[in-house]
Write a protein that holds these residues in place. Structure first.
Motif, PDB file in Angstrom:
ATOM      1  N   ALA A 195      42.423   7.038 -10.889  1.00  0.00           N
ATOM      2  CA  ALA A 195      42.621   7.809 -12.115  1.00  0.00           C
ATOM      3  C   ALA A 195      43.853   8.703 -12.050  1.00  0.00           C
ATOM      4  CB  ALA A 195      41.379   8.652 -12.406  1.00  0.00           C
ATOM      5  N   ILE A 196      44.330   9.014 -10.826  1.00  0.00           N
ATOM      6  CA  ILE A 196      45.444   9.959 -10.710  1.00  0.00           C
ATOM      7  C   ILE A 196      46.669   9.409  -9.986  1.00  0.00           C
ATOM      8  CG2 ILE A 196      43.943  11.982 -10.826  1.00  0.00           C
ATOM      9  CD1 ILE A 196      44.186  12.193  -7.741  1.00  0.00           C
ATOM     10  N   ASP A 197      46.560   8.228  -9.366  1.00  0.00           N
ATOM     11  CA  ASP A 197      47.679   7.701  -8.581  1.00  0.00           C
ATOM     12  C   ASP A 197      48.209   6.408  -9.201  1.00  0.00           C
ATOM     13  OD1 ASP A 197      49.446   6.652  -6.648  1.00  0.00           O
ATOM     14  OD2 ASP A 197      48.315   7.600  -5.031  1.00  0.00           O
ATOM     15  N   PRO A 198      49.410   6.436  -9.774  1.00  0.00           N
ATOM     16  CA  PRO A 198      49.957   5.252 -10.450  1.00  0.00           C
ATOM     17  C   PRO A 198      50.314   4.100  -9.500  1.00  0.00           C
ATOM     18  CG  PRO A 198      51.593   6.995 -10.375  1.00  0.00           C
ATOM     19  CD  PRO A 198      50.306   7.585  -9.844  1.00  0.00           C
ATOM     20  N   ARG A 199      50.252   4.318  -8.199  1.00  0.00           N
ATOM     21  CA  ARG A 199      50.565   3.243  -7.255  1.00  0.00           C
ATOM     22  C   ARG A 199      49.410   2.266  -7.068  1.00  0.00           C
ATOM     23  NH1 ARG A 199      52.298   7.126  -2.463  1.00  0.00           N
ATOM     24  NH2 ARG A 199      50.444   8.123  -3.336  1.00  0.00           N
ATOM     25  N   ILE A 200      48.246   2.610  -7.570  1.00  0.00           N
ATOM     26  CA  ILE A 200      47.078   1.754  -7.417  1.00  0.00           C
ATOM     27  C   ILE A 200      47.182   0.587  -8.392  1.00  0.00           C
ATOM     28  CG2 ILE A 200      44.549   1.643  -7.467  1.00  0.00           C
ATOM     29  CD1 ILE A 200      45.848   3.563  -5.311  1.00  0.00           C
ATOM     30  N   THR A 201      46.956  -0.620  -7.875  1.00  0.00           N
ATOM     31  CA  THR A 201      47.035  -1.841  -8.684  1.00  0.00           C
ATOM     32  C   THR A 201      45.680  -2.229  -9.262  1.00  0.00           C
ATOM     33  OG1 THR A 201      48.811  -2.626  -7.249  1.00  0.00           O
ATOM     34  CG2 THR A 201      47.752  -4.279  -8.646  1.00  0.00           C
ATOM     35  N   ALA A 202      44.611  -2.033  -8.491  1.00  0.00           N
ATOM     36  CA  ALA A 202      43.264  -2.406  -8.920  1.00  0.00           C
ATOM     37  C   ALA A 202      42.246  -1.754  -7.992  1.00  0.00           C
ATOM     38  CB  ALA A 202      43.106  -3.921  -8.911  1.00  0.00           C
ATOM     39  N   VAL A 203      40.976  -1.756  -8.444  1.00  0.00           N
ATOM     40  CA  VAL A 203      39.888  -1.159  -7.660  1.00  0.00           C
ATOM     41  C   VAL A 203      38.690  -2.100  -7.636  1.00  0.00           C
ATOM     42  CG1 VAL A 203      38.254   0.773  -7.501  1.00  0.00           C
ATOM     43  CG2 VAL A 203      40.584   1.188  -8.311  1.00  0.00           C
ATOM     44  N   VAL A 204      38.089  -2.214  -6.458  1.00  0.00           N
ATOM     45  CA  VAL A 204      36.793  -2.877  -6.292  1.00  0.00           C
ATOM     46  C   VAL A 204      35.850  -1.803  -5.765  1.00  0.00           C
ATOM     47  CG1 VAL A 204      35.490  -4.676  -5.108  1.00  0.00           C
ATOM     48  CG2 VAL A 204      37.881  -5.099  -5.762  1.00  0.00           C
ATOM     49  N   ALA A 205      34.809  -1.472  -6.530  1.00  0.00           N
ATOM     50  CA  ALA A 205      33.873  -0.418  -6.140  1.00  0.00           C
ATOM     51  C   ALA A 205      32.452  -0.969  -6.154  1.00  0.00           C
ATOM     52  CB  ALA A 205      33.990   0.777  -7.082  1.00  0.00           C
ATOM     53  N   ALA A 206      31.785  -0.885  -5.004  1.00  0.00           N
ATOM     54  CA  ALA A 206      30.418  -1.396  -4.882  1.00  0.00           C
ATOM     55  C   ALA A 206      29.438  -0.242  -4.746  1.00  0.00           C
ATOM     56  CB  ALA A 206      30.312  -2.322  -3.672  1.00  0.00           C
ATOM     57  N   GLU A 207      28.301  -0.377  -5.376  1.00  0.00           N
ATOM     58  CA  GLU A 207      27.203   0.593  -5.300  1.00  0.00           C
ATOM     59  C   GLU A 207      27.650   2.033  -5.526  1.00  0.00           C
ATOM     60  OE1 GLU A 207      25.986  -2.865  -2.762  1.00  0.00           O
ATOM     61  OE2 GLU A 207      27.398  -1.345  -2.144  1.00  0.00           O
ATOM     62  N   GLY A 228      54.108  -2.545  -3.008  1.00  0.00           N
ATOM     63  CA  GLY A 228      53.463  -3.812  -3.321  1.00  0.00           C
ATOM     64  C   GLY A 228      52.120  -3.534  -3.948  1.00  0.00           C
ATOM     65  N   PRO A 229      51.360  -4.578  -4.220  1.00  0.00           N
ATOM     66  CA  PRO A 229      50.034  -4.349  -4.804  1.00  0.00           C
ATOM     67  C   PRO A 229      49.154  -3.523  -3.872  1.00  0.00           C
ATOM     68  CG  PRO A 229      50.655  -6.669  -4.951  1.00  0.00           C
ATOM     69  CD  PRO A 229      51.670  -5.990  -4.069  1.00  0.00           C
ATOM     70  N   VAL A 230      48.497  -2.522  -4.431  1.00  0.00           N
ATOM     71  CA  VAL A 230      47.573  -1.678  -3.678  1.00  0.00           C
ATOM     72  C   VAL A 230      46.198  -1.825  -4.324  1.00  0.00           C
ATOM     73  CG1 VAL A 230      46.977   0.662  -2.956  1.00  0.00           C
ATOM     74  CG2 VAL A 230      49.381  -0.039  -3.060  1.00  0.00           C
ATOM     75  N   ILE A 231      45.291  -2.458  -3.596  1.00  0.00           N
ATOM     76  CA  ILE A 231      43.930  -2.671  -4.064  1.00  0.00           C
ATOM     77  C   ILE A 231      43.016  -1.764  -3.247  1.00  0.00           C
ATOM     78  CG2 ILE A 231      42.106  -4.359  -4.508  1.00  0.00           C
ATOM     79  CD1 ILE A 231      44.825  -5.132  -5.793  1.00  0.00           C
ATOM     80  N   LEU A 232      42.303  -0.885  -3.910  1.00  0.00           N
ATOM     81  CA  LEU A 232      41.351  -0.021  -3.224  1.00  0.00           C
ATOM     82  C   LEU A 232      39.972  -0.672  -3.287  1.00  0.00           C
ATOM     83  CD1 LEU A 232      42.358   3.506  -4.594  1.00  0.00           C
ATOM     84  CD2 LEU A 232      43.144   2.347  -2.527  1.00  0.00           C
ATOM     85  N   ILE A 233      39.315  -0.756  -2.135  1.00  0.00           N
ATOM     86  CA  ILE A 233      37.969  -1.313  -2.056  1.00  0.00           C
ATOM     87  C   ILE A 233      37.090  -0.287  -1.354  1.00  0.00           C
ATOM     88  CG2 ILE A 233      36.507  -3.178  -1.168  1.00  0.00           C
ATOM     89  CD1 ILE A 233      38.969  -4.994  -1.218  1.00  0.00           C
ATOM     90  N   GLY A 234      35.989   0.076  -1.993  1.00  0.00           N
ATOM     91  CA  GLY A 234      35.088   1.042  -1.396  1.00  0.00           C
ATOM     92  C   GLY A 234      33.655   0.792  -1.805  1.00  0.00           C
ATOM     93  N   SER A 235      32.744   1.227  -0.957  1.00  0.00           N
ATOM     94  CA  SER A 235      31.325   1.095  -1.232  1.00  0.00           C
ATOM     95  C   SER A 235      30.675   2.471  -1.239  1.00  0.00           C
ATOM     96  CB  SER A 235      30.679   0.210  -0.158  1.00  0.00           C
ATOM     97  OG  SER A 235      29.311   0.050  -0.414  1.00  0.00           O
ATOM     98  N   PRO A 293      42.888  -2.747 -13.505  1.00  0.00           N
ATOM     99  CA  PRO A 293      41.637  -3.514 -13.461  1.00  0.00           C
ATOM    100  C   PRO A 293      40.650  -2.932 -12.444  1.00  0.00           C
ATOM    101  CG  PRO A 293      43.528  -4.994 -13.418  1.00  0.00           C
ATOM    102  CD  PRO A 293      44.060  -3.600 -13.240  1.00  0.00           C
ATOM    103  N   VAL A 294      39.372  -2.930 -12.836  1.00  0.00           N
ATOM    104  CA  VAL A 294      38.302  -2.427 -11.981  1.00  0.00           C
ATOM    105  C   VAL A 294      37.165  -3.451 -11.935  1.00  0.00           C
ATOM    106  CG1 VAL A 294      36.545  -0.636 -11.669  1.00  0.00           C
ATOM    107  CG2 VAL A 294      38.841  -0.009 -12.472  1.00  0.00           C
ATOM    108  N   LEU A 295      36.771  -3.802 -10.718  1.00  0.00           N
ATOM    109  CA  LEU A 295      35.602  -4.648 -10.497  1.00  0.00           C
ATOM    110  C   LEU A 295      34.515  -3.769  -9.906  1.00  0.00           C
ATOM    111  CD1 LEU A 295      34.036  -7.319 -10.240  1.00  0.00           C
ATOM    112  CD2 LEU A 295      35.207  -7.688  -8.051  1.00  0.00           C
ATOM    113  N   LEU A 296      33.402  -3.673 -10.602  1.00  0.00           N
ATOM    114  CA  LEU A 296      32.242  -2.935 -10.119  1.00  0.00           C
ATOM    115  C   LEU A 296      31.206  -3.941  -9.642  1.00  0.00           C
ATOM    116  CD1 LEU A 296      32.058  -0.493 -13.135  1.00  0.00           C
ATOM    117  CD2 LEU A 296      32.705   0.140 -10.802  1.00  0.00           C
ATOM    118  N   ILE A 297      30.644  -3.703  -8.467  1.00  0.00           N
ATOM    119  CA  ILE A 297      29.638  -4.589  -7.893  1.00  0.00           C
ATOM    120  C   ILE A 297      28.425  -3.728  -7.549  1.00  0.00           C
ATOM    121  CG2 ILE A 297      29.114  -6.222  -6.035  1.00  0.00           C
ATOM    122  CD1 ILE A 297      32.209  -6.486  -5.687  1.00  0.00           C
TER     123      ILE A 297
END
Length: 164
Positions: A27-39, A8-15, A91-95
């Motif tokens: 960048a290396i795992d095709p199972r990732i659907t999107a990333v939210v990266a803060a700071e 299913g969708p795999v969203i990685l969220i990290g700070s 898709p990547v969301l940077l905060i």
């Protein structure tokens, strides 16, 4: 760990460091659907050098890098979310907090500039390091963005060309 998760969708969220790991994983795992990266930092060498000059000399910093590379068996310059960004297609969301002096917003800007897929940079006014995720308004924007990112991934997997 993703091997234990149902498809299913795999969203990685990290700070901070977690955001760096999330980006490098995407960048290396095709199972990732999107990333939210803060700071997040753009690369390890730059952030360590920016944070250390008040305590260590450049020679001491260089020696610490060499020691870390030898003992941990990695290359300092390979810890680079900015370099990884060029390989990320999801898709990547940077905060980032606009008032972050520990890891200045320029780090997220460098990553944003290197991304070639759908991307957004959200600067949070008045937020310092590890404070950009503390407001409900930010989480509302994250939720909206994730909904769009998952829809983008669904369309892409069905063969549609999606431009953002």
């Amino acid at each position: 760990m993703l091997d234990t998760v149902k498809p299913g969708p795999v969203i990685l969220i990290g700070s901070s460091l977690g955001g760096a790991v999330a980006l490098q994983t995407a960048a290396i795992d095709p199972r990732i659907t999107a990333v939210v990266a803060a700071e997040v930092f753009s690369d390890f060498r730059t952030v360590a050098t920016e944070r250390a000059p008040f305590v260590f000399t450049p020679a001491m910093i260089g020696k610490a890098f060499r020691l870390a590379e030898a003992q941990a068996q990695f290359k300092v310059d390979e810890v680079s979310p900015a370099k990884a960004a060029a390989k990320i297609t999801v898709p990547v969301l940077l905060i980032h907090g606009e008032a972050d002096t520990d890891t200045p917003p320029a780090h997220s800007q460098r990553i944003h500039d290197a991304l070639t897929g759908p991307k957004r940079l959200l600067l949070v006014p008045g937020a310092h390091h590890n404070e950009s995720l503390s407001g409900n308004e930010t989480w509302d924007q994250i939720a909206e963005w994730i909904d769009r990112a998952v829809a983008w991934g669904d369309l892409k997997s069905e063969g549609y060309k999606v431009n953002r």
